[in-house]
Design a protein around this motif. Structure first.
Motif, PDB file in Angstrom:
ATOM      1  N   ILE A 248       0.835  -1.207   0.000  1.00 42.87           N
ATOM      2  CA  ILE A 248       0.000   0.000   0.000  1.00 42.87           C
ATOM      3  C   ILE A 248       0.868   1.255   0.000  1.00 42.87           C
ATOM      4  N   ALA A 249       1.899   1.265   0.833  1.00 45.95           N
ATOM      5  CA  ALA A 249       2.805   2.415   0.879  1.00 45.95           C
ATOM      6  C   ALA A 249       3.467   2.651  -0.477  1.00 45.95           C
ATOM      7  N   ASP A 250       3.881   1.575  -1.121  1.00 46.88           N
ATOM      8  CA  ASP A 250       4.528   1.698  -2.428  1.00 46.88           C
ATOM      9  C   ASP A 250       3.570   2.231  -3.492  1.00 46.88           C
ATOM     10  N   ARG A 251       2.313   1.824  -3.426  1.00 40.24           N
ATOM     11  CA  ARG A 251       1.333   2.320  -4.393  1.00 40.24           C
ATOM     12  C   ARG A 251       1.085   3.812  -4.177  1.00 40.24           C
ATOM     13  N   ALA A 252       1.036   4.221  -2.924  1.00 43.48           N
ATOM     14  CA  ALA A 252       0.839   5.641  -2.634  1.00 43.48           C
ATOM     15  C   ALA A 252       2.004   6.464  -3.167  1.00 43.48           C
ATOM     16  N   PHE A 253       3.213   5.968  -2.978  1.00 44.20           N
ATOM     17  CA  PHE A 253       4.391   6.699  -3.453  1.00 44.20           C
ATOM     18  C   PHE A 253       4.451   6.722  -4.981  1.00 44.20           C
ATOM     19  N   ALA A 254       4.207   5.586  -5.607  1.00 47.50           N
ATOM     20  CA  ALA A 254       4.340   5.482  -7.063  1.00 47.50           C
ATOM     21  C   ALA A 254       3.316   6.322  -7.809  1.00 47.50           C
ATOM     22  N   ASN A 255       2.194   6.589  -7.173  1.00 51.66           N
ATOM     23  CA  ASN A 255       1.105   7.302  -7.848  1.00 51.66           C
ATOM     24  C   ASN A 255       0.966   8.756  -7.415  1.00 51.66           C
ATOM     25  N   THR A 256       2.005   9.292  -6.777  1.00 52.03           N
ATOM     26  CA  THR A 256       1.990  10.698  -6.372  1.00 52.03           C
ATOM     27  C   THR A 256       3.322  11.349  -6.681  1.00 52.03           C
TER      28      THR A 256
ATOM     29  N   SER B 249      -6.150   3.707   8.565  1.00 51.64           N
ATOM     30  CA  SER B 249      -5.131   2.790   8.053  1.00 51.64           C
ATOM     31  C   SER B 249      -3.763   3.185   8.601  1.00 51.64           C
ATOM     32  N   PRO B 250      -3.610   3.150   9.928  1.00 50.77           N
ATOM     33  CA  PRO B 250      -2.348   3.622  10.512  1.00 50.77           C
ATOM     34  C   PRO B 250      -1.156   2.749  10.173  1.00 50.77           C
ATOM     35  N   THR B 251      -1.374   1.440   9.978  1.00 58.23           N
ATOM     36  CA  THR B 251      -0.246   0.563   9.663  1.00 58.23           C
ATOM     37  C   THR B 251       0.420   0.983   8.362  1.00 58.23           C
ATOM     38  N   ALA B 252      -0.399   1.233   7.351  1.00 61.32           N
ATOM     39  CA  ALA B 252       0.145   1.651   6.058  1.00 61.32           C
ATOM     40  C   ALA B 252       0.790   3.028   6.153  1.00 61.32           C
ATOM     41  N   TYR B 253       0.196   3.912   6.950  1.00 57.78           N
ATOM     42  CA  TYR B 253       0.780   5.251   7.119  1.00 57.78           C
ATOM     43  C   TYR B 253       2.166   5.166   7.761  1.00 57.78           C
ATOM     44  N   VAL B 254       2.287   4.384   8.819  1.00 53.51           N
ATOM     45  CA  VAL B 254       3.578   4.266   9.508  1.00 53.51           C
ATOM     46  C   VAL B 254       4.638   3.718   8.557  1.00 53.51           C
TER      47      VAL B 254
ATOM     48  N   ASN C 291       8.011   5.768   7.152  1.00 53.30           N
ATOM     49  CA  ASN C 291       9.354   5.254   7.375  1.00 53.30           C
ATOM     50  C   ASN C 291      10.125   5.020   6.081  1.00 53.30           C
ATOM     51  N   LYS C 292       9.403   4.806   4.984  1.00 52.00           N
ATOM     52  CA  LYS C 292      10.068   4.496   3.715  1.00 52.00           C
ATOM     53  C   LYS C 292      10.317   5.726   2.846  1.00 52.00           C
ATOM     54  N   TYR C 293       9.437   6.715   2.949  1.00 50.69           N
ATOM     55  CA  TYR C 293       9.468   7.816   1.986  1.00 50.69           C
ATOM     56  C   TYR C 293       9.434   9.172   2.681  1.00 50.69           C
ATOM     57  N   GLU C 294      10.099  10.127   2.064  1.00 49.95           N
ATOM     58  CA  GLU C 294      10.135  11.494   2.582  1.00 49.95           C
ATOM     59  C   GLU C 294       9.029  12.304   1.908  1.00 49.95           C
ATOM     60  N   ARG C 295       7.866  12.298   2.499  1.00 53.93           N
ATOM     61  CA  ARG C 295       6.748  13.080   1.982  1.00 53.93           C
ATOM     62  C   ARG C 295       6.071  13.779   3.175  1.00 53.93           C
ATOM     63  N   SER C 296       6.130  15.088   3.200  1.00 49.36           N
ATOM     64  CA  SER C 296       5.612  15.822   4.359  1.00 49.36           C
ATOM     65  C   SER C 296       4.104  15.986   4.329  1.00 49.36           C
ATOM     66  N   ASN C 297       3.479  15.717   3.183  1.00 53.60           N
ATOM     67  CA  ASN C 297       2.037  15.938   3.056  1.00 53.60           C
ATOM     68  C   ASN C 297       1.232  14.650   3.159  1.00 53.60           C
ATOM     69  N   ALA C 298       1.750  13.669   3.886  1.00 55.90           N
ATOM     70  CA  ALA C 298       1.003  12.440   4.155  1.00 55.90           C
ATOM     71  C   ALA C 298       0.379  12.543   5.547  1.00 55.90           C
ATOM     72  N   PHE C 299      -0.904  12.222   5.645  1.00 53.73           N
ATOM     73  CA  PHE C 299      -1.645  12.381   6.888  1.00 53.73           C
ATOM     74  C   PHE C 299      -2.348  11.076   7.257  1.00 53.73           C
ATOM     75  N   VAL C 300      -2.438  10.822   8.567  1.00 55.41           N
ATOM     76  CA  VAL C 300      -3.182   9.676   9.063  1.00 55.41           C
ATOM     77  C   VAL C 300      -4.443  10.189   9.751  1.00 55.41           C
ATOM     78  N   PHE C 301      -5.592   9.742   9.277  1.00 58.82           N
ATOM     79  CA  PHE C 301      -6.895  10.073   9.849  1.00 58.82           C
ATOM     80  C   PHE C 301      -7.314   8.881  10.707  1.00 58.82           C
ATOM     81  N   GLU C 302      -7.360   9.084  12.016  1.00 58.06           N
ATOM     82  CA  GLU C 302      -7.501   7.949  12.916  1.00 58.06           C
ATOM     83  C   GLU C 302      -8.222   8.351  14.200  1.00 58.06           C
ATOM     84  N   PHE C 303      -9.101   7.452  14.686  1.00 58.53           N
ATOM     85  CA  PHE C 303      -9.836   7.705  15.923  1.00 58.53           C
ATOM     86  C   PHE C 303      -8.933   7.552  17.150  1.00 58.53           C
ATOM     87  N   ASP C 304      -8.021   6.621  17.103  1.00 60.89           N
ATOM     88  CA  ASP C 304      -7.140   6.302  18.227  1.00 60.89           C
ATOM     89  C   ASP C 304      -6.128   7.435  18.428  1.00 60.89           C
TER      90      ASP C 304
END
Length: 227
Positions: free
Chosen positions: A72-80, A91-96, A100-113
Motif C-alpha cells: 500500500i505504501a509503495d502504491r501511494a508513493f508510485a502514484n503521487t 489505516s495507521p499501519t500503512a501510514y507508519v 518510514n520508507k518515503y520522505e513526503r511531508s504531506n502524508a496524513f493519518v486520519f484515525e480515531f485512536d
C-alpha cells in the motif's frame, strides 16, 4: 467463602499472567518514551514502527502484515509526486510504513485512536460517524491526490460514511484504494467507482473474513479483475 476455599492459580498460569503483565508494562513504558520524544524533537526522532501500538480490538484494530503495508505504501508513493497530499484513513499501519520508507511531508493519518497524535501535524483525529467533522477540514477539502481507506467496521454504514470523507478530501483525479471485506464489492463500486483488484490485504493476526482491495485506478502492480 473461607480463605482456604479461595481459588488459586497454578504455577504455570501464574507465570503466564506475570509474563503478560510484564510485557504490557514494558510496552506502556516504551510508548511513554515515544510520546516524550515527540513532544521534544518530533522531526528527529527515530523511526516509529507498529510495535509501539498494541491492537485495540474494541476499536476494531487489526494491523496489516508487513507485505500488505509495504504494498500500500509503495502504491501511494508510485502514484503521487512531491507536494501531493496523501491520506491514510483508518489505516495507521500503512501510514507508519509509508512515513518510514518515503520522505513526503504531506502524508496524513486520519484515525480515531489518539495514540497516533505522536505524529503531530500529520495526525487528524477522525470519527467515521462524523465524516467531515474534523480539525482543519475546510483547509483539506479537495486537496488529496491519493487516498487509502480501511473502514474500521465491516458494515455498509461504515463504508458509506468513510466514502463521504473520501469524496470530501479527494482532489480532481484523485486515486483511491479501499481495503475492506469481499462482501463490500458491489457497494464500493456503487459509492465511488472502486473496482475489485488482484491485491489481497492480509493481517498479522489473521482474520476470518475475506478481505479485498478495491481501487479507482490501475497501475503496473495493482490491476482490476475482469468479470
Amino acid at each position: 467463602m473461607d480463605s482456604d476455599d479461595a481459588p488459586t492459580l497454578s504455577a504455570d498460569t501464574l507465570a503466564l499472567l506475570q509474563s503478560f503483565l510484564s510485557e504490557k508494562q514494558e510496552q506502556e513504558e516504551r510508548f511513554a518514551q515515544l510520546q516524550e520524544a515527540a513532544d521534544t524533537e518530533f522531526q528527529n526522532t527515530k523511526k516509529i514502527d507498529m510495535s509501539y501500538f498494541q491492537e485495540d480490538w474494541q476499536l476494531s484494530q487489526f494491523w496489516y502484515d508487513d507485505a500488505t503495508s509495504d504494498f500500500i505504501a509503495d502504491r501511494a508513493f508510485a502514484n503521487t509526486q512531491d507536494g501531493d497530499h496523501i491520506a491514510f484513513i483508518s489505516s495507521p499501519t500503512a501510514y507508519v510504513t509509508f512515513r518510514n520508507k518515503y520522505e513526503r511531508s504531506n502524508a496524513f493519518v486520519f484515525e480515531f485512536d489518539q495514540r497516533f497524535d505522536v505524529f503531530r501535524d500529520q495526525f487528524v483525529h477522525y470519527d467515521f460517524n462524523h465524516p467531515v467533522e474534523f480539525a482543519r477540514a475546510q483547509d483539506m477539502k479537495h486537496k488529496f491526490k491519493f487516498i487509502v481507506a480501511d473502514p474500521p467496521f465491516l458494515n455498509e454504514d461504515c463504508l458509506a460514511q468513510t466514502m463521504e470523507t473520501v469524496k470530501f478530501l479527494a482532489a480532481e483525479g484523485a486515486k483511491v484504494m479501499i481495503d475492506t471485506g469481499a462482501v463490500m464489492e458491489d457497494l464500493a463500486l456503487k459509492l465511488i467507482g472502486a473496482k475489485i483488484t488482484n491485491f489481497r490485504p492480509a493481517h498479522k493476526g489473521g482474520l476470518a473474513n475475506e478481505f479485498r482491495c478495491y481501487a479507482t485506478f490501475n497501475d503496473d502492480k495493482l490491476t482490476w479483475l475482469s468479470k
